[in-house]
Every structure is written in C-alpha cells, then in structure tokens.
Design a protein around this motif. Structure first.
Motif, PDB file in Angstrom:
ATOM      1  N   TYR A   2       0.476  -1.168  -0.067  1.00  0.00           N
ATOM      2  CA  TYR A   2      -0.536   0.292  -0.012  1.00  0.00           C
ATOM      3  C   TYR A   2       1.050   0.983   0.125  1.00  0.00           C
ATOM      4  O   TYR A   2       0.977   2.460  -1.009  1.00  0.00           O
ATOM      5  CB  TYR A   2      -1.398   0.344   0.991  1.00  0.00           C
ATOM      6  CG  TYR A   2      -2.031  -1.080   1.139  1.00  0.00           C
ATOM      7  CD1 TYR A   2      -3.113  -1.231   0.271  1.00  0.00           C
ATOM      8  CD2 TYR A   2      -1.390  -2.034   2.364  1.00  0.00           C
ATOM      9  CE1 TYR A   2      -3.947  -1.929  -0.081  1.00  0.00           C
ATOM     10  CE2 TYR A   2      -2.800  -3.414   1.549  1.00  0.00           C
ATOM     11  CZ  TYR A   2      -3.773  -2.906   1.122  1.00  0.00           C
ATOM     12  OH  TYR A   2      -4.182  -3.964   1.150  1.00  0.00           O
ATOM     13  N   LYS A   3       1.908   1.122   0.580  1.00  0.00           N
ATOM     14  CA  LYS A   3       3.094   2.177   0.851  1.00  0.00           C
ATOM     15  C   LYS A   3       3.612   2.356  -0.653  1.00  0.00           C
ATOM     16  O   LYS A   3       3.105   3.612  -0.855  1.00  0.00           O
ATOM     17  CB  LYS A   3       3.775   2.194   1.485  1.00  0.00           C
ATOM     18  CG  LYS A   3       3.672   2.079   3.264  1.00  0.00           C
ATOM     19  CD  LYS A   3       4.719   1.640   3.773  1.00  0.00           C
ATOM     20  CE  LYS A   3       4.373   1.699   5.326  1.00  0.00           C
ATOM     21  NZ  LYS A   3       5.676   1.911   6.117  1.00  0.00           N
ATOM     22  N   LEU A   6       0.478   4.271  -2.703  1.00  0.00           N
ATOM     23  CA  LEU A   6       0.047   5.429  -2.313  1.00  0.00           C
ATOM     24  C   LEU A   6       1.275   6.844  -2.685  1.00  0.00           C
ATOM     25  O   LEU A   6       1.211   8.509  -2.844  1.00  0.00           O
ATOM     26  CB  LEU A   6      -0.034   5.705  -0.685  1.00  0.00           C
ATOM     27  CG  LEU A   6      -1.213   5.030   0.093  1.00  0.00           C
ATOM     28  CD1 LEU A   6      -1.309   4.994   1.008  1.00  0.00           C
ATOM     29  CD2 LEU A   6      -2.900   5.673  -0.602  1.00  0.00           C
ATOM     30  N   ARG A   7       2.710   5.900  -2.743  1.00  0.00           N
ATOM     31  CA  ARG A   7       3.240   6.983  -2.952  1.00  0.00           C
ATOM     32  C   ARG A   7       3.676   7.437  -4.365  1.00  0.00           C
ATOM     33  O   ARG A   7       4.053   8.285  -4.578  1.00  0.00           O
ATOM     34  CB  ARG A   7       5.340   6.066  -2.673  1.00  0.00           C
ATOM     35  CG  ARG A   7       5.034   6.528  -1.408  1.00  0.00           C
ATOM     36  CD  ARG A   7       6.942   5.570  -0.804  1.00  0.00           C
ATOM     37  NE  ARG A   7       7.367   5.797   0.459  1.00  0.00           N
ATOM     38  CZ  ARG A   7       8.057   4.308   1.118  1.00  0.00           C
ATOM     39  NH1 ARG A   7       8.103   3.422  -0.168  1.00  0.00           N
ATOM     40  NH2 ARG A   7       7.984   4.416   2.279  1.00  0.00           N
ATOM     41  N   ILE A   9       0.778   8.055  -6.241  1.00  0.00           N
ATOM     42  CA  ILE A   9      -0.264   9.155  -6.313  1.00  0.00           C
ATOM     43  C   ILE A   9       0.357  10.490  -6.435  1.00  0.00           C
ATOM     44  O   ILE A   9       0.856  10.915  -5.191  1.00  0.00           O
ATOM     45  CB  ILE A   9      -1.554   8.632  -5.605  1.00  0.00           C
ATOM     46  CG1 ILE A   9      -1.988   7.365  -5.896  1.00  0.00           C
ATOM     47  CG2 ILE A   9      -2.439   9.786  -5.618  1.00  0.00           C
ATOM     48  CD1 ILE A   9      -2.650   7.283  -4.693  1.00  0.00           C
ATOM     49  N   ILE A  12      -1.144  13.798  -3.037  1.00  0.00           N
ATOM     50  CA  ILE A  12      -1.448  12.545  -2.170  1.00  0.00           C
ATOM     51  C   ILE A  12      -1.253  13.176  -0.081  1.00  0.00           C
ATOM     52  O   ILE A  12      -1.910  13.261   0.343  1.00  0.00           O
ATOM     53  CB  ILE A  12      -1.369  11.132  -1.850  1.00  0.00           C
ATOM     54  CG1 ILE A  12      -2.319  10.509  -0.905  1.00  0.00           C
ATOM     55  CG2 ILE A  12       0.061  10.326  -1.145  1.00  0.00           C
ATOM     56  CD1 ILE A  12      -3.687  10.078  -1.515  1.00  0.00           C
TER      57      ILE A  12
END
Length: 69
Positions: A2-3, A6-7, A9, A12
């Motif tokens: 998930y990290k 998310l990185r 995007i 964010i």
C-alpha cells in the motif's frame, strides 16, 4: 504494498492535512455554537425526555378512543 501505491499518487500528502482542517473547523464551530446557547433553552431541552406531557398520545393529538393506555 500500500505504501508503494500511495507514493505514486501525486499530491496525496494534502489529504490528511485537509481532513484534519475540516474536522477541526467543524469541531470549533460546534463548540462555539454549544457555548453560546441560552441556559434556559438548554434546561428545556434537558427536561424533554422526562416530560410525560410531551410524550403522551393526547399531547400529539393521536389519542385512541376508548383505549386504555
């Protein structure tokens, strides 16, 4: 996993800050509203759940004819 997603995007990092600001704004507005309420009006609101007259069917105009409550 998930990290890494998310990185990738862009932009964010603004969402946690924005959500905190929205929460704090709503909290402060509700706190100011609650502190500015009239004490007599609050006493009336506090007594509503205990007031038998307001919760009786006759007070609402929906009394059953001939029925025993």
């Amino acid at each position: 996993m998930y990290k890494e997603v998310l990185r990738t995007i862009v932009g964010i990092e603004v969402f946690p800050v924005l959500s905190l600001l929205i929460f704090l704004t709503v909290f402060v507005v509700m706190l100011v509203w609650a502190l500015r309420l009239d004490r007599r009006e609050l006493a009336l609101y506090a007594a509503l759940p205990l007031d038998d007259d307001a919760s009786a069917p006759e007070a609402r105009g929906t009394a059953l004819r001939g029925a025993k409550l």
